[in-house]
Every structure is written in C-alpha cells, then in structure tokens.
Design a protein around this motif. Structure first.
Motif, short mmCIF file in Angstrom:
data_model
loop_
_atom_site.label_atom_id
_atom_site.label_comp_id
_atom_site.label_asym_id
_atom_site.label_seq_id
_atom_site.Cartn_x
_atom_site.Cartn_y
_atom_site.Cartn_z
N UNK A 118 16.89 39.85 5.60
CA UNK A 118 17.86 39.45 6.92
C UNK A 118 17.06 38.57 7.78
N UNK A 119 15.74 38.60 7.76
CA UNK A 119 15.09 37.52 8.84
C UNK A 119 15.40 36.18 8.31
N UNK A 120 15.26 36.07 6.93
CA UNK A 120 15.44 34.72 6.34
C UNK A 120 17.06 34.29 6.55
N UNK A 121 17.88 35.21 5.82
CA UNK A 121 19.17 34.88 6.11
C UNK A 121 20.05 34.54 7.22
N UNK A 122 19.23 34.97 8.36
CA UNK A 122 19.72 34.85 9.67
C UNK A 122 19.09 33.59 10.35
N UNK A 123 18.38 32.94 9.45
CA UNK A 123 17.61 31.66 9.95
C UNK A 123 16.61 32.01 10.87
N UNK A 124 15.85 33.15 10.50
CA UNK A 124 14.71 33.56 11.52
C UNK A 124 15.13 34.28 13.03
N UNK A 125 16.37 34.41 13.09
CA UNK A 125 16.67 34.99 14.22
C UNK A 125 16.51 36.51 14.40
N UNK B 92 25.14 29.31 12.07
CA UNK B 92 24.99 30.45 12.63
C UNK B 92 23.75 31.04 12.17
N UNK B 93 23.49 30.43 10.93
CA UNK B 93 22.13 31.10 10.24
C UNK B 93 21.32 29.91 9.71
N UNK B 94 21.41 29.08 10.57
CA UNK B 94 20.61 27.50 10.46
C UNK B 94 20.73 27.08 9.16
N UNK B 96 20.56 28.90 6.23
CA UNK B 96 19.68 29.85 5.40
C UNK B 96 20.85 30.98 4.85
N UNK B 97 21.92 31.13 5.20
CA UNK B 97 22.69 32.21 4.90
C UNK B 97 24.02 31.78 4.20
N UNK B 101 26.75 35.15 4.25
CA UNK B 101 25.80 35.89 5.15
C UNK B 101 26.06 35.45 6.62
N UNK B 111 24.23 39.70 10.17
CA UNK B 111 24.82 38.67 9.13
C UNK B 111 25.22 39.72 7.96
N UNK B 316 10.77 31.02 7.94
CA UNK B 316 11.65 32.26 8.50
C UNK B 316 11.47 33.40 7.43
N UNK B 317 10.43 33.43 6.64
CA UNK B 317 10.15 34.42 5.66
C UNK B 317 9.77 35.58 6.43
#
Lengths: 355, 320
Positions: A118-125, B92-94, B96-97, B101, B111, B316-317
C-alpha cells in the motif's frame, strides 16, 4: 541449558534475567503504556481464564489494558491481517499474531498484497505501521505447526522481517517493530520461549537473558557478532544461533575459532557485518531451520559470493532443513532440524579441506 | 437553492462526470494513449455516487479493480486520476498505482485493492480505528457480488458484525464476475440474504436509482455512526462495458444489455430531475459542456505532466 546470548549484561545498570516470553510481554506492555495507538489483535490472546495467546505472551495484558485494546478475534487469519493493516492506515499501530507461523499462509494476500504494497501503490503517501507476530520452528507438531517461514516474507518487498534469538533482542526488536512505520513480520521460535510455565516446550531451551530495567531499543538491520572468531563465519538466526554457539564451543576445543553472527533481522539485512566477517575468516557456513531451497541462506550465499568471492578459501556451505515437510516422529524431526553435530561436521570439513 | 436541490444537482453532476470520464478514458485507450488495462464502470454510477454522496468529510471508502467512479464520486481530483492513468508523476499514486489502485486517503479513499475481496478487511480495519480513536466516521466498503464468494468477505463481515464496527458493506451486484453469471456461482437469490449469516441487516435495492441508494446509505451510515454496527447493502446494477478493455461481453445476451440500458441510472435521474423542475433542459448542455472542458483540461494537463523517472521505481517501498 542456559544461554546468555545477549552479552550486554552490565552490573552497573539495574536489570534482571528474563525469558523470551517475559521479554516480549514487557515490550508489548511498555509500548501499550507509551502509545495509546498500540492495540493487540489475535486468537485467544485476552480471554479471561484463557492462555494469553498460544504461547502466553499476551497473558495479563487484557486485564491491564482492557478488551478494547486486546481484541480477541474469531479464527480468521486473513481478516486479522487485513483489519490490522486497515487500522494501521487509519492511524493505529496494531500488533497482530497468529498462533503458529504456518497460519500466515491464510493471511498471505493481506500481508503480501495489501500491507506490503500500500505504501508503494500510493506513491509513498501511506504507511502501514503494523506488526505481525508468528511462532516458528519444528517442535514435534508435524508439518502444519512447525515450519520456518522467514524466507517467504523476506522475498516480499515492503515487509520487514525480524527473528530474535534471545530475550534482550526480542524485547528491543519488538519495541522497534511497533514504532516502525512499516509492516513487520516478527518471528519467534517456539523452543526459545522458555522451558518452564504452562506452555513449556519439550526440548525447549531455557534461554534466559539479561534485560535492563531501563528502556532500550534495538535498531533493525544490525546483526550481532555473538562470538568473535578467526577461522570461520557461522551466520544463523533464531534457534540456530544457539546451536551454532554450541557447535562453536565444541570446535574451540579442537582449536577451531568460529565467529557466530546472529542476523537478528532479515529485512533489512546487515550485509556489511557478514561481509566483513567473511573477509576476515575466509570461510562461511550459513545455518537455518528453513528448507534448503530458496531459504534466506541462499540469498546470503549469493550476496557473499558476489561481494567477497576473492576472499573465500573454500565453498560457501549451508546447513538447512531438507526439502521435505516437517516430519512428526521425533527421530525424523531430529534428523530434519539442523543439529549441533551437523554444524560441527560441516565446519570440520570446511576448515580441513581448505586449510 | 434548497439543500435537497443542491444535493440532487450535485449527484447528477457527479454521475455525469463518472460517465464522461469513463467514456473519455475508453477512447484514450482505443487511441493507444494510455498504458495498461482498464475496468470500466459505465452503468454503475448511481451506486458510486449515491453511496459517496451520503458520506461526511473524513469518512473513508475502499474500492476494487473497477474504481474510477468510486474515486470521482468520493471527490478524488479528476486531474490526479487522469494523470495516474497516463502514468504521470502528478497522478494520485505518482504513477505507482495505475487504474486498479487509484485512491487518495486525504480525499477519503484508500487506494483501490484489485484483488477481489481484498479490500473488505481493510475497510473493517479502518472502521475499527475510527471507533477506537473516537472519530465519528464510517467506512463504505465497495465490492462486487463475486467478492461475496471469497473468504475475506466472510471473515471481515463477521468481524465487523461481532464488534459493531462503523462500516457499510456495499455490494455492487452487476450480475457477472468477469464472464461468470451470478446464478452459476451462488445458490441464494439475493446477496443481501447473506447478511443473515452475520446477524446484520441486509437490503437489496435498485442500484440504478441514485436517490434510493443515497437514502439507503444515509440510513445504514447513521446506524453505523451510532455504534449499531454494519449493514450489507446490495445494489443491483449492470456494467454497460465489458469486464476489462479486451472483453466484448459475448457471454451476455444483447437483449439483456439493451434492457439494462433502458435503466440507465443517469438518464433516469435526469428525467426525474426534469420532472421535478430541479433541472431545466437548458442546464443539461451547460453541465455537460463544463464537464467536457474539465476533462479536456485534465487530459491536456496529464499529457504535458512529467513522467516519473525510471529509477523512481526504487523509492517508496519502505517508510523511512
């Protein structure tokens, strides 16, 4: 037997000898007192007249903190993991547990696809600040209550993995895990909980460790050299740290000076401590209770080969469980779990052949 | 303008935005301007908008692999959604989604979780946190009828029920799990019957009637907010498009599709609002034009927005 792997005892600082169960419970209690956002979720963890989780770690905590903070769940591992992750998203710091690590497979989607990503998929948010405790290790319970599962979780980006071998590390690492903003899978070895009390394990080590009264944290990603040595590096975790230490004592009598490293956390992994040790000793034996193929030891072997191959005076060897399920019969289980004798034998070969 | 009229116009506008966004995205895909795949929600706007319009600030939703309308209905910015579909850094997920997502917890949307049923425990968990932190908020948990056959539905609904968590389980029954008809995989006639198994209220309603959805969600939401626990709402609806962009939908009879198009939630609501004189015919074109412009701006912006750098893949990992 008694093992004092913590090696930090300092007569100047007040402290005492405690078991792993005591240490883990103290970590939970201290963090729950410190931070209202810390809650516990699990099966049989807070029932009055119950047993404080499968291995008594949470015994007494519902009395102190109430059932709104020590939540007894239905037998629903996927929901335990997913509810913990969801609560973490919304600002809590849940510590969930399964009674046996083997049950983590029931929660795998929530852990590997949700909590980890979830951290990754949210772009770190977002951050998913949760801990999932899981007992591992073969203890004559057969194939579905005795696996060592660290490698599965080490393979998932976004999950941290801790695996303490003694009470001092157990307490310090669990407190760090609870304060970490990432999901942490926290492995505890059933034979290290202690050999006394209501849930004593046959063959359990009475691992008592000195723990200071004052608060301390142990950072993730710092392996510990539990026995310095010159001739060979043994890298181990959980119960295998103790077996490696026993092997090292036997080897010392033969003039072989083994260095034993307790990895303490697999993610993040302290590669530098292992590399430095291997460069010094020029030999490496990895000891793990997981199945050989694809175990965390394979990753250590690959990284050491990558970084230190020019320093090595012999092949990298691994002692691990064979690629079978965990057997029940004690005679077979004793064969399955890496033994002190196997470790000693492997070291003798490495030192003799390549001296 | 009365509050009711304002709300009705808002819901109409939001449904149109959902529809026009999806249609725009569909053509962008056909033109090869967007990477990946899409699961579109044309026809299901009333459930997304009816439910989300009944929420308060700081309430949360969880969504599925078909999340665009949920996101728009919840108020995730259209620009950030479009930018995400374009795989931009401003998404909204830069970037990465991606489509499956999208979300923004600041706007009240976790997400989207693209594993069927995977978001249901998260919804219960958010609800647990709301109650524990004494926040007066609720969670609306979207999933399809197919998800009610997966274990997490049972586990999480049961857990939410025994703990009276402030969550409303919103089943969008669009009759097909990908290509599999609901009758083939479910013995009960209505998904809402499953609520009985957890001792919570269950209700089936016309999911293409946005007003009915809104009222049912207000009621279920009040119940959840009051601490009386979850409700299972089954919203009967239909997706006009295929399951994903590559699906022509040959498993559905053309008559069935046509019949459901007669129940288009937007056309129905438009007729209703016209009849009620809440909406004047002249306003319709104005509203559509303004949405068209907003979408045009969102596309133009997304196309000119920066792409993430390849090596951004590595960040962002972990939270540091």
């Amino acid at each position: 037997m008694s093992s004092r792997a913590s090696a930090v005892s300092n007569q100047e600082i007040p402290g005492r000898e405690v078991t792993m169960v005591d240490a883990l419970r103290a970590a939970l209690r201290e963090e729950m007192r410190r931070d209202k956002r810390v809650i516990l979720l699990g099966e049989d963890i807070g029932v009055e007249g119950g047993f404080g989780g499968a291995f008594t770690v949470t015994l007494g905590l519902s009395e102190e903190f109430g059932h709104h903070r020590v939540l007894d769940t239905p037998i629903s591992e996927a929901a335990i993991a997913g509810v913990a992750a969801g609560a973490a998203l919304a600002g809590l710091r849940p510590v969930a547990d399964v009674q046996y690590g083997d049950f983590l497979f029931l929660a795998m989607d929530q852990l590997a696809n949700n909590a980890a990503k979830l951290r990754y998929m949210s772009g770190g948010k977002l951050s998913v600040s949760m801990v999932f405790r899981a007992p591992v290790g073969a203890t004559t319970r057969g194939a579905q209550h005795g696996q060592s599962l660290e490698a599965f979780f080490m393979h998932v980006p976004g999950l941290k993995v801790a695996c303490p071998s003694n009470p001092y590390d157990g307490k310090g690492l669990l407190k760090t895990a609870i304060r970490d903003d990432n999901p942490v899978i926290f492995f505890e070895h059933k034979l290290l909980y202690g050999s006394k009390g209501a849930r004593k394990e046959k063959g359990g080590l009475q691992v008592v460790g000195w723990v200071p009264d004052e608060e301390y944290l142990i950072p993730f990603g710092e392996a510990k050299i539990v026995r310095p040595g010159r001739d060979i590096t043994l890298v181990a975790n959980l119960l295998m740290v103790h077996k490696s230490m026993q092997a090292a004592e036997i080897l010392a009598a033969e003039g072989v000076d083994a260095e034993v490293i307790d990895v303490r956390t697999l993610t993040p992994f302290d590669w530098e401590t292992v590399f430095q040790s291997v460069r010094k000793t020029t030999r490496l034996l990895i000891v793990e209770e997981d199945n050989l193929t694809g175990g965390w030891g394979a990753e250590v072997a690959a990284r050491v080969a990558d970084d230190c191959i020019g320093y090595l005076d012999g092949p990298i060897r691994r002692i691990a469980a064979p690629d079978t399920p965990v057997p029940f019969a004690p005679v077979m289980e004793n064969f399955y779990v890496p033994s002190v004798e196997k470790i000693v034998g492997a070291v003798r070969e490495l030192v003799k052949v390549h001296n | 303008m009365s509050e009711t009229k304002e709300r009705k116009l808002f819901m109409y506008h939001r449904m149109l935005m959902c529809r026009m966004f999806e249609e725009r995205v569909y053509y962008l895909f056909l033109e090869g301007r967007l990477p990946g795949t899409i699961h579109q929600s044309q026809g299901q706007e009333a459930s997304a908008v009816g439910v989300c319009s009944a929420l308060e600030d700081k309430d949360m939703i969880t969504s599925t692999h078909r999340p665009h309308s949920h996101a728009i209905a919840r108020g995730v910015s259209v620009r950030s959604l479009m930018a995400e579909l374009f795989a931009r850094e401003t998404g909204c997920c830069r970037g990465k989604g991606g489509s499956m997502h999208v979300g923004d917890m600041e706007a009240g949307m976790v997400p989207a979780i693209a594993i069927v049923g995977g978001g249901i425990p998260l919804a219960a968990g958010c609800a647990l946190a709301f109650r524990y932190l004494e926040q007066p908020n609720i969670v609306a948990c979207f999933f399809g009828e197919g998800a009610t056959n997966i274990g997490t539905f049972h586990e999480a609904v049961n857990m939410a029920a025994i703990w009276n968590l402030p969550v409303v389980f919103v089943c969008e029954n669009n009759k097909y799990a990908a290509s599999t008809a609901v009758e083939k995989v479910m013995r009960v006639k209505r998904v809402s019957e499953r609520a009985m198994a957890y001792g919570i209220p269950g209700e089936t309603l016309d999911g293409n009637d946005v007003e009915a959805v809104y009222q049912a969600m207000r009621k279920a939401g009040s119940r959840a907010r009051a601490g009386d626990g979850p409700t299972l709402l089954e919203l009967e609806t239909y997706r006009f498009a295929g399951h994903s962009r590559s699906d022509p939908g040959r498993y559905r009879e053309p008559e069935e599709v046509a019949a459901w198009k007669q129940r288009d939630p937007i056309a129905r609501y438009e007729a209703k609002l016209l009849a009620e004189r809440v909406l004047e015919p002249a306003e319709i074109t104005k509203i559509k034009t303004s949405i068209e412009r907003e979408l045009e701006a969102a596309v133009a912006q997304a196309e000119s927005d920066p792409s993430p750098k390849p090596e951004d893949c590595l960040s962002d990992v972990f939270a540091s």
